[in-house]
Design an enzyme around this catalytic site. Structure first.
Site, short mmCIF file in Angstrom:
data_model
loop_
_atom_site.label_atom_id
_atom_site.label_comp_id
_atom_site.label_asym_id
_atom_site.label_seq_id
_atom_site.Cartn_x
_atom_site.Cartn_y
_atom_site.Cartn_z
N GLY A 66 0.82 -1.21 0.00
CA GLY A 66 0.00 0.00 0.00
C GLY A 66 0.85 1.26 0.00
O GLY A 66 2.04 1.21 -0.34
N HIS B 242 2.17 4.79 -4.97
CA HIS B 242 2.67 5.98 -5.67
C HIS B 242 2.84 5.62 -7.14
O HIS B 242 2.48 4.50 -7.55
CB HIS B 242 3.99 6.45 -5.04
CG HIS B 242 4.98 5.35 -4.85
ND1 HIS B 242 5.60 4.72 -5.90
CD2 HIS B 242 5.43 4.71 -3.73
CE1 HIS B 242 6.40 3.78 -5.46
NE2 HIS B 242 6.32 3.74 -4.12
N ASN B 243 3.41 6.56 -7.90
CA ASN B 243 3.49 6.31 -9.35
C ASN B 243 4.36 5.11 -9.71
O ASN B 243 4.21 4.55 -10.79
CB ASN B 243 4.01 7.56 -10.08
CG ASN B 243 2.92 8.61 -10.12
OD1 ASN B 243 1.74 8.30 -9.90
ND2 ASN B 243 3.29 9.85 -10.38
N HIS C 295 4.22 2.22 -8.14
CA HIS C 295 3.26 1.10 -8.14
C HIS C 295 2.36 1.17 -9.38
O HIS C 295 2.05 0.14 -9.99
CB HIS C 295 2.37 1.16 -6.89
CG HIS C 295 3.10 0.97 -5.61
ND1 HIS C 295 3.25 1.97 -4.68
CD2 HIS C 295 3.73 -0.12 -5.08
CE1 HIS C 295 3.93 1.53 -3.65
NE2 HIS C 295 4.24 0.26 -3.86
N GLN D 19 7.97 -9.44 7.76
CA GLN D 19 9.18 -8.93 7.10
C GLN D 19 9.76 -7.71 7.80
O GLN D 19 10.76 -7.16 7.36
CB GLN D 19 8.93 -8.65 5.62
CG GLN D 19 8.05 -7.45 5.33
CD GLN D 19 7.71 -7.35 3.85
OE1 GLN D 19 6.90 -8.12 3.33
NE2 GLN D 19 8.33 -6.43 3.13
N GLY E 137 9.15 -4.12 -8.39
CA GLY E 137 9.96 -2.97 -8.78
C GLY E 137 11.44 -3.23 -8.55
O GLY E 137 11.83 -3.81 -7.53
N LYS F 271 13.51 -1.18 -7.63
CA LYS F 271 14.06 -0.42 -6.51
C LYS F 271 14.48 -1.36 -5.38
O LYS F 271 15.48 -1.17 -4.73
CB LYS F 271 13.08 0.62 -5.99
CG LYS F 271 13.81 1.58 -5.04
CD LYS F 271 12.92 2.64 -4.49
CE LYS F 271 12.06 2.15 -3.40
NZ LYS F 271 12.80 1.70 -2.20
N ASP F 272 13.66 -2.42 -5.17
CA ASP F 272 14.02 -3.43 -4.17
C ASP F 272 14.77 -4.55 -4.88
O ASP F 272 14.28 -5.67 -5.01
CB ASP F 272 12.76 -3.94 -3.47
CG ASP F 272 12.11 -2.83 -2.67
OD1 ASP F 272 12.70 -2.37 -1.68
OD2 ASP F 272 11.01 -2.38 -3.06
N ARG G 169 8.11 5.14 1.63
CA ARG G 169 8.74 5.73 2.82
C ARG G 169 9.05 7.22 2.64
O ARG G 169 9.34 7.90 3.62
CB ARG G 169 10.05 5.01 3.14
CG ARG G 169 9.82 3.61 3.66
CD ARG G 169 11.11 2.84 3.77
NE ARG G 169 10.80 1.43 3.96
CZ ARG G 169 10.72 0.84 5.13
NH1 ARG G 169 10.94 1.51 6.23
NH2 ARG G 169 10.42 -0.44 5.22
O1 PAF Z 1 7.86 -4.62 -1.81
C1 PAF Z 1 6.89 -4.75 -1.05
O2 PAF Z 1 6.00 -3.90 -0.99
C2 PAF Z 1 6.79 -5.97 -0.17
O3 PAF Z 1 8.03 -6.37 0.28
C3 PAF Z 1 6.03 -7.15 -0.81
C4 PAF Z 1 6.75 -7.67 -2.04
C5 PAF Z 1 4.64 -6.68 -1.19
C6 PAF Z 1 5.90 -8.29 0.18
O4 PAF Z 1 5.26 -7.88 1.34
#
Ligand code: PAF
Length: 294
Positions: free
Chosen positions: A43, A46-47, A49, A73, A162, A164-165, A202
Site C-alpha cells: 500500500g 505511488h506512481n 506502483h 518482514q 519494482g 528499486k528493491d 517511505r
Molecule cells: O515490496 C513490497 O511492498 C513488499 O516487500 C512485498 C513484495 C509486497 C511483500 O510484502
C-alpha cells in the site's frame, strides 16, 4: 488479449478481503483460462506502483493488486507500526488505474496463528544475508513467505515487482526457482521523481530538508553509472561515498558495486551484471536505491 480493465476512471475495482472470496471471484470470471497478473504491494501507493499496474495490464487479462503490510518482514516493530496505510487514497489510485481486483486481507487471514510464527524457512542462497539482509535479519524469509502465500491465493501466471528493491526481486526469483513455482517474475524499472529521488512509500516520512539531502543518493548512483567505464572501481566507490558522507543528515549504511546475482562486491570490470546499490538513513528514514550498470 481480452481487456477486462475497461476505460480508465470508470472501471469498478472489486475489493476482496478473504482468500475464499478471492478464489471464488477469480473462478467466476467469464474468461475462464485468462491470464492473471499479481502486483503485490504494502500500500501507500505511488506512481512507481502505478507503473507496475500499467505494465501488468499490458501482459495480462486480469490484474490483482494486493495491499498487505506484512508483519513477518519487519525487523523493527516501530517501523511496522508507523508504516503508512492511506487506504482511501490507494483505492482511488487503483480505481483510476483500472485495476480489476484489490486483495486486502487481514493479518489473521494470511497468518492464522499470528503472532505465533509459522514454520517457514527456505534456502534463498547466500545473497540473503548481505546488504539489506545483514541489517534486517530474517527480512527475506518474511518477504518470500508472504509472496508465496499471495501466489497460492491468487495463482497468478505472472507477477510484477519494482527494481528499486533489487535484492527483494532476486530473493523472490530464488524462491520461485527453489520451489519450482509456475509463475513468471517481471522486474519493472525504478520510477523517479523529476529531481531523481526514487519513488518509495517511505518518502512521505521525509521532512523537506531530508528530502533535499536524500537527492545525493541518486546523484551518487548516477555518478558511478556515468563514469563506470572511465574510472577505477575504488575511485568510483570512494567518490560516491565522499558525496554521501559529505551531506548533512545522512548516515550511510552501504554503497557497493556488486554482482547482480550474488550481490558480492565485484573485483574488476569483467563482472557480467554489475549493479550499484546504496542504503542510507536520511533523518529517521532508511532509504535504498540502485542502478544497473550497462
Ligand atoms: O515490496 C513490497 O511492498 C513488499 O516487500 C512485498 C513484495 C509486497 C511483500 O510484502
Amino acid at each position: 488479449m481480452l481487456n477486462l480493465a475497461g476505460t480508465k476512471q470508470t472501471h469498478k475495482l472489486k475489493i476482496v478481503q478473504t482468500i475464499a472470496e478471492l478464489e471464488r471471484s477469480l473462478k467466476a470470471l467469464p474468461t475462464g483460462g485468462s491470464k492473471i497478473a499479481l502486483v503485490p504491494t504494502m500500500g501507500a501507493l505511488h506512481n512507481g506502483h502505478l507503473s507496475l499496474i500499467e505494465t501488468a495490464q499490458q501482459y495480462a487479462d486480469v490484474v490483482v493488486c494486493s495491499i498487505f503490510v506484512n508483519p513477518t518482514q519487519f525487523t523493527d516493530p516501530k517501523d511496522l507500526e508507523k508504516y503508512p496505510r492511506p487506504l482511501a487514497h490507494d483505492i482511488k489510485m487503483l480505481t483510476d488505474a483500472g485495476c480489476n481486483f484489490v486483495f486486502m486481507p487481514s493479518v489473521k487471514e494470511m497468518y492464522p496463528t499470528y503472532p505465533t510464527p509459522e514454520n517457514w524457512h527456505i534456502d534463498l542462497g547466500s545473497a540473503e544475508f548481505v546488504l539489506e539482509g545483514e541489517s534486517r535479519k530474517g527480512h527475506y524469509q518474511g518477504v518470500t513467505q508472504i509472496v508465496k502465500k499471495l501466489f497460492d491465493a491468487v495463482k497468478p501466471d505472472i507477477a510484477f515487482f519494482g527494481q528499486k528493491d533489487f535484492q527483494q526481486v532476486l530473493m523472490i526469483k530464488n524462491m520461485v526457482k527453489a520451489l519450482e513455482l509456475q509463475v513468471q517474475i517481471v522486474t519493472c524499472p525504478i520510477i523517479r521523481e523529476e529531481d531523481g529521488l526514487a519513488m518509495s512509500s517511505r518518502n512521505i516520512h521525509l521532512s523537506e530538508t531530508d528530502r533535499k539531502h536524500a537527492l545525493v543518493l541518486s546523484k551518487a548512483l548516477a555518478y558511478v553509472s556515468n563514469n563506470y567505464h572511465k574510472e577505477e572501481l575504488n575511485v568510483l566507490l570512494d567518490n560516491a561515498k565522499i558525496m554521501i558522507n559529505g551531506t548533512e543528515g545522512i548516515v550511510l549504511d552501504y554503497f557497493t558495486l556488486a554482482d547482480g546475482e550474488t550481490l558480492l562486491p565485484i573485483k574488476d570490470k569483467s563482472a557480467k551484471h554489475p549493479v550499484a546499490l546504496v542504503a542510507a538513513k536520511v533523518g529517521e528514514t532508511r532509504l535504498i536505491d540502485n542502478v544497473i550498470i550497462n
